[in-house]
Design a protein around this motif. Structure first.
Motif, PDB file in Angstrom:
ATOM      1  N   ILE A  96       2.310  15.237  -2.152  1.00  0.00           N
ATOM      2  CA  ILE A  96       2.926  14.817  -0.883  1.00  0.00           C
ATOM      3  C   ILE A  96       4.351  15.354  -0.804  1.00  0.00           C
ATOM      4  CG2 ILE A  96       3.794  12.801   0.392  1.00  0.00           C
ATOM      5  CD1 ILE A  96       1.279  11.288  -0.733  1.00  0.00           C
ATOM      6  N   ARG A  97       5.085  15.198  -1.882  1.00  0.00           N
ATOM      7  CA  ARG A  97       6.481  15.663  -1.899  1.00  0.00           C
ATOM      8  C   ARG A  97       6.573  17.184  -1.818  1.00  0.00           C
ATOM      9  NH1 ARG A  97       9.740  11.000  -4.673  1.00  0.00           N
ATOM     10  NH2 ARG A  97      11.490  12.193  -3.942  1.00  0.00           N
ATOM     11  N   LEU A  98       5.655  17.877  -2.528  1.00  0.00           N
ATOM     12  CA  LEU A  98       5.648  19.346  -2.465  1.00  0.00           C
ATOM     13  C   LEU A  98       5.365  19.851  -1.048  1.00  0.00           C
ATOM     14  CD1 LEU A  98       3.858  20.463  -5.762  1.00  0.00           C
ATOM     15  CD2 LEU A  98       6.263  20.762  -5.147  1.00  0.00           C
ATOM     16  N   ALA A  99       4.595  19.085  -0.286  1.00  0.00           N
ATOM     17  CA  ALA A  99       4.283  19.450   1.100  1.00  0.00           C
ATOM     18  C   ALA A  99       5.431  19.116   2.054  1.00  0.00           C
ATOM     19  CB  ALA A  99       3.002  18.750   1.539  1.00  0.00           C
ATOM     20  N   GLY A 100       6.514  18.522   1.511  1.00  0.00           N
ATOM     21  CA  GLY A 100       7.677  18.224   2.338  1.00  0.00           C
ATOM     22  C   GLY A 100       7.660  16.856   2.995  1.00  0.00           C
ATOM     23  N   ARG A 127       0.852  -1.184   0.000  1.00  0.00           N
ATOM     24  CA  ARG A 127       0.000   0.000   0.000  1.00  0.00           C
ATOM     25  C   ARG A 127       0.888   1.234   0.000  1.00  0.00           C
ATOM     26  NH1 ARG A 127      -3.181   0.859   4.748  1.00  0.00           N
ATOM     27  NH2 ARG A 127      -1.681  -0.354   5.935  1.00  0.00           N
ATOM     28  N   LEU A 128       0.432   2.278  -0.696  1.00  0.00           N
ATOM     29  CA  LEU A 128       1.070   3.586  -0.618  1.00  0.00           C
ATOM     30  C   LEU A 128       0.160   4.455   0.239  1.00  0.00           C
ATOM     31  CD1 LEU A 128       2.222   4.204  -4.317  1.00  0.00           C
ATOM     32  CD2 LEU A 128       3.462   3.081  -2.446  1.00  0.00           C
ATOM     33  N   ILE A 129       0.742   5.119   1.231  1.00  0.00           N
ATOM     34  CA  ILE A 129      -0.036   5.874   2.209  1.00  0.00           C
ATOM     35  C   ILE A 129       0.403   7.337   2.204  1.00  0.00           C
ATOM     36  CG2 ILE A 129      -0.603   6.068   4.667  1.00  0.00           C
ATOM     37  CD1 ILE A 129      -0.010   3.014   4.816  1.00  0.00           C
ATOM     38  N   ASP A 130      -0.578   8.219   2.245  1.00  0.00           N
ATOM     39  CA  ASP A 130      -0.333   9.652   2.330  1.00  0.00           C
ATOM     40  C   ASP A 130      -0.058   9.994   3.794  1.00  0.00           C
ATOM     41  OD1 ASP A 130      -0.520  12.459   2.431  1.00  0.00           O
ATOM     42  OD2 ASP A 130      -2.023  12.519   0.842  1.00  0.00           O
ATOM     43  N   PRO A 131       1.153  10.429   4.139  1.00  0.00           N
ATOM     44  CA  PRO A 131       1.481  10.700   5.542  1.00  0.00           C
ATOM     45  C   PRO A 131       0.773  11.941   6.093  1.00  0.00           C
ATOM     46  CG  PRO A 131       3.288  11.374   4.137  1.00  0.00           C
ATOM     47  CD  PRO A 131       2.285  10.687   3.251  1.00  0.00           C
TER      48      PRO A 131
END
Length: 194
Positions: free
Chosen positions: A68-72, A23-27
């Motif tokens: 997600i990456r843009l949010a750090g 699963r890929l999860i949005d932290p």
């Protein structure tokens, strides 16, 4: 762990995992947004793909990874089950996809329409239904997902396109029925031209 280590398994670990489901999860909110199966470093391939694409090339999964990456943050990767055969992995993947609605997966899980999530009453209807007996040639069109969003008639029109010349050849030779996920048969009354 160095940043590059987060995007691959050590070779000896990848070899021992065999086929796995992940699963890929949005932290940012803990939401699972993608379920997949793979071998080796497949679980990390989505991160690498997002880095190489831009703009319109991004699908919903890659857009989510990009946000997600843009949010750090970094996408969380969870291996749900490993050491499986391909066949078992397909079943586990499908079950997880059923358990997490709203995924960014483009394709549904294997066998989802036949063996996926159903209410007990749907299962009873499916397995205790009398076999259909047709007195004419019949064409059944399954419109499962689209029927929930619109009328059965509109879902059938969307699911099956046919040219006017083919319609004229077929009109008298069969009857057309639309089949929704609730196992409802609806006979068409005629043909419409668009």
């Amino acid at each position: 762990m160095k940043p590059s280590d987060k995007e691959s398994f050590p070779e000896e670990v990848a070899r021992q995992l065999k086929t796995y489901v992940y699963r890929l999860i949005d932290p940012r909110n803990g939401e699972t947004f993608y379920v997949g199966k793979g071998r080796g470093n497949r679980v990390f391939s989505h991160i690498r793909a997002e880095k190489d694409l831009e703009g319109d090339e991004l699908d919903n999964k890659l857009k989510r990874i990009h946000a997600i990456r843009l949010a750090g943050f970094e996408v969380a990767h969870v291996i749900h089950r490993h050491g499986m055969s391909e066949e078992t992995a397909f079943e586990v993947e499908a079950a997880l996809m059923d358990a997490y609605p709203g995924l960014t997966n483009i394709a549904g899980g294997a066998g989802a329409s036949d063996f996926g999530v159903m209410h007990a009453q749907e299962i009873i209807r499916r397995y205790s239904a009398e076999p259909a007996v047709f007195r004419h040639k019949a064409l059944l069109i399954t419109v499962n997902r689209s029927a929930a969003e619109t009328s059965l008639y509109e879902a059938t029109r969307y699911a099956w396109k046919i040219s006017k010349s083919r319609v004229n050849k077929l009109k008298s030779s069969f009857r057309l029925f639309a089949v929704s996920s609730s196992v409802h048969l609806s006979q068409t009354n005629g043909w419409m031209q668009q």
